[in-house]
Write an enzyme that holds these catalytic residues in place. Structure first.
Site, mmCIF file in Angstrom:
data_model
loop_
_atom_site.group_PDB
_atom_site.id
_atom_site.type_symbol
_atom_site.label_atom_id
_atom_site.label_comp_id
_atom_site.label_asym_id
_atom_site.label_seq_id
_atom_site.Cartn_x
_atom_site.Cartn_y
_atom_site.Cartn_z
ATOM 1 N N ASP A 1 66.363 0.544 43.654
ATOM 2 C CA ASP A 1 65.453 0.326 44.787
ATOM 3 C C ASP A 1 65.286 -1.146 45.141
ATOM 4 O O ASP A 1 64.483 -1.487 46.006
ATOM 5 C CB ASP A 1 64.101 1.012 44.578
ATOM 6 C CG ASP A 1 63.265 0.421 43.446
ATOM 7 O OD1 ASP A 1 63.708 -0.562 42.820
ATOM 8 O OD2 ASP A 1 62.158 0.939 43.190
ATOM 9 N N ASN B 1 55.578 -10.898 40.033
ATOM 10 C CA ASN B 1 55.924 -10.242 38.774
ATOM 11 C C ASN B 1 57.142 -9.342 38.937
ATOM 12 O O ASN B 1 57.505 -8.620 38.012
ATOM 13 C CB ASN B 1 54.737 -9.424 38.252
ATOM 14 C CG ASN B 1 54.331 -9.840 36.850
ATOM 15 O OD1 ASN B 1 55.054 -10.584 36.176
ATOM 16 N ND2 ASN B 1 53.198 -9.361 36.393
ATOM 17 N N HIS C 1 57.704 -3.258 26.483
ATOM 18 C CA HIS C 1 56.375 -3.183 27.095
ATOM 19 C C HIS C 1 56.228 -1.988 28.030
ATOM 20 O O HIS C 1 55.111 -1.559 28.321
ATOM 21 C CB HIS C 1 56.040 -4.495 27.827
ATOM 22 C CG HIS C 1 56.822 -4.729 29.084
ATOM 23 N ND1 HIS C 1 58.148 -5.097 29.083
ATOM 24 C CD2 HIS C 1 56.459 -4.664 30.398
ATOM 25 C CE1 HIS C 1 58.568 -5.255 30.327
ATOM 26 N NE2 HIS C 1 57.566 -4.990 31.140
ATOM 27 N N CYS D 1 58.303 -0.540 44.652
ATOM 28 C CA CYS D 1 57.989 -0.465 43.218
ATOM 29 C C CYS D 1 56.618 0.146 42.987
ATOM 30 O O CYS D 1 56.381 0.797 41.966
ATOM 31 C CB CYS D 1 58.007 -1.861 42.589
ATOM 32 S SG CYS D 1 59.648 -2.537 42.303
ATOM 33 N N GLY E 1 56.694 -12.822 32.155
ATOM 34 C CA GLY E 1 58.151 -12.928 32.147
ATOM 35 C C GLY E 1 58.809 -11.946 31.198
ATOM 36 O O GLY E 1 59.786 -12.270 30.526
ATOM 37 N N SER F 1 60.456 -9.107 31.785
ATOM 38 C CA SER F 1 61.494 -8.199 32.267
ATOM 39 C C SER F 1 62.816 -8.926 32.484
ATOM 40 O O SER F 1 63.147 -9.340 33.593
ATOM 41 C CB SER F 1 61.030 -7.532 33.565
ATOM 42 O OG SER F 1 61.912 -6.519 33.938
ATOM 43 N N ALA G 1 62.371 -12.523 39.511
ATOM 44 C CA ALA G 1 61.019 -12.956 39.907
ATOM 45 C C ALA G 1 60.091 -12.960 38.707
ATOM 46 O O ALA G 1 59.271 -13.867 38.533
ATOM 47 C CB ALA G 1 60.479 -12.045 41.003
ATOM 48 N N GLU H 1 64.753 5.199 34.105
ATOM 49 C CA GLU H 1 63.805 4.316 34.786
ATOM 50 C C GLU H 1 63.103 5.005 35.954
ATOM 51 O O GLU H 1 62.508 4.347 36.801
ATOM 52 C CB GLU H 1 64.538 3.064 35.268
ATOM 53 C CG GLU H 1 65.172 2.248 34.145
ATOM 54 C CD GLU H 1 64.191 1.351 33.406
ATOM 55 O OE1 GLU H 1 63.379 0.699 34.069
ATOM 56 O OE2 GLU H 1 64.247 1.304 32.164
ATOM 57 N N HIS I 1 67.050 -2.425 39.404
ATOM 58 C CA HIS I 1 66.895 -1.017 39.781
ATOM 59 C C HIS I 1 67.569 -0.813 41.132
ATOM 60 O O HIS I 1 67.671 -1.748 41.939
ATOM 61 C CB HIS I 1 65.423 -0.612 39.914
ATOM 62 C CG HIS I 1 64.677 -0.572 38.628
ATOM 63 N ND1 HIS I 1 63.396 -1.075 38.493
ATOM 64 C CD2 HIS I 1 65.011 -0.081 37.412
ATOM 65 C CE1 HIS I 1 62.987 -0.903 37.240
ATOM 66 N NE2 HIS I 1 63.946 -0.308 36.574
#
Length: 447
Positions: free
Chosen positions: A252, A365, A137, A371, A20, A22, A27, A174, A250
């Site tokens: 996308d 995730n 991270h 992605c 978790g 992000s 999700a 990003e 993002h």
């Protein structure tokens, strides 16, 4: 000269777990602390890569990064041998160790921004590794990403590698997840579309209120300069801040493109009509039409788009000239999304086929098909200069599956991250992988 889009998918690493980490990715947050299955995650990704290669697509593999990231733990004051460093970090903060054990480099759409030689003034392919400044991270990824890319795209006559932008919020970058390229043949000039969430040097512009805007206009403009792009074929568009606050972390997650086609939600962009008018005009200047496939809110809500990753899909041009959209299983399970997709392929647009893949381990995730891949447009000469050992074929698929079977666990919880056997298992695996993929010594522990 013929052109190709080569998709380089990230291979899921052996420390894949649900932490978790992000914020803004719903999700990721929802599945925090669930048990993960690294072996299944890696095999799901390999199956997608092989299936696309079997369709006639050019498909490559990007190696996972070394985790836990012991060099950063040492920078943070943990001492002793590597096993002691990991054990100390676990005692001090399991959350910190989890963060530095993330398998997030699998999402290679965030690895870098890539500009093909047809668009760059020096006629070389340009790579800038993303600094991923918004999340700790991920902010540690750029150095290894650069080394892996340099090991694959070595020839300086064809490829240029730039350092990541400065690690400050002003230049938050990003990577390709906020970048689209429109055009015709992959070897010919295109129009590059950079999507940003906020502009730091102009605080009067609208921005999200709930979740962070991870990409800045300043970063996108810097990359366009580094890549020596022509302003007359470059567009900067702001993402709708309201959809960022709905979990579209993002671009996308709300839009995807391929050649002349943009597939996007009705609410994807701020000042959408104005942005598309500029894109249409710049596409016309290179002799190409702009085909907009816009999904209305009354067919698919933003919430459903985020939950199913409808737009975190891949649109691929097949050898027969038609286009296939690659979506996750979650898109088939949602009645509204599946109904729209089946209607779309009957609309007479270039997209005339759907492929569904089970990527559940990655999806939980917060990462779908798009992605997991970095798009690199190459002409024939450039493709021949790529390290051939990373290109997917029957032998590599078999070898990597055997490698996963040998080295990966089928169950991983957060408390397992301090297991000294996991550290040694991972390093043994990575030593072997660098030989399989012909990468040389790209990991810190190998130096």
């Amino acid at each position: 000269m013929k052109g190709y889009e080569v998709n380089f998918d990230g291979l899921v690493g052996p420390t894949h777990h649900y932490a978790g980490l992000s914020f803004g990715n719903e999700a990721s947050t929802k599945n925090c602390n669930n048990l993960s299955n690294p072996k299944l995650a890696a095999k799901q990704g390999l199956l997608k890569m092989k299936a696309l290669a079997d369709m006639g697509m050019k498909q490559g593999v990007l190696a996972p990064h070394e985790r836990p990231h012991v060099p950063m733990l040492r920078r943070l004051g943990f001492t002793g041998d590597d096993i002691s460093v990991v054990a100390q970090a676990m005692r001090y903060s399991p959350e910190l160790l989890s963060s530095l054990s993330s398998a997030s480099p699998m999402w290679t759409a965030n690895a870098a921004t890539v500009s093909p030689s047809a668009d760059s003034q020096d006629e070389r392919v340009h790579f800038t590794a993303a600094n991923l400044n918004n999340k700790f991270h991920r902010s540690i990824e750029a150095e290894t990403t650069s080394q892996v890319l340099q090991a694959i795209f070595k020839n300086e006559r064809h490829f240029v590698h730039h350092e990541a932008l400065p690690q400050v919020a002003l230049f938050g970058d990003e990577g390709a997840a906020n970048h689209n390229r429109l055009g015709g043949d992959y070897a010919k000039r295109g129009v590059q579309v950079f999507v940003y969430g906020q502009q730091h040097l102009n605080n009067g512009l609208p921005g999200p209120k709930r979740y962070p805007a991870r990409q800045t206009r300043e970063a996108s403009e810097a990359i366009a300069r580094l890549h020596r792009l022509d302003e007359s074929h470059t567009v900067f568009v702001q993402q709708n801040p309201d959809v960022i606050d709905q979990g579209v972390f993002h671009n996308d997650v709300i839009a995807v493109s391929n050649q002349q086609v943009s597939f996007h939600h009705q609410h994807a962009f701020l000042n959408q009509d104005q942005a598309f008018a500029e894109i249409r005009q710049k596409m016309a200047s290179i002799g190409e039409d702009f085909i907009s496939i816009e999904v209305p809110e009354n067919r698919v809500t933003v919430d459903d788009a985020v939950a199913t990753y409808l737009f975190n899909s891949q649109i691929l041009t097949r050898p027969d000239g038609g286009m296939t959209i690659v979506v996750p299983e979650e898109s088939r399970q949602n009645a509204a999304v599946w109904s729209y997709l089946n209607d779309m392929i009957q609309m007479g647009t270039p997209i005339d086929a759907i492929q569904v893949y089970d990527l559940r381990e990655s999806m939980r995730n917060g990462g779908g098909p798009a992605c997991l891949r970095l798009r690199v447009a190459l002409n024939e000469t450039e493709l021949n200069a790529v390290n051939p050992k990373v290109l997917m074929n029957d032998q590599l698929f078999m070898t990597l599956n055997q490698w996963v079977d040998k080295h990966y666990r089928d169950r991983l919880a957060q408390e397992d991250l301090a297991d000294p056997h996991l550290l040694m298992e991972s390093r043994m695996a990575f030593d072997e992988l660098t030989k399989i993929l012909g990468l040389g010594s790209v990991y810190p522990f190998q130096k």
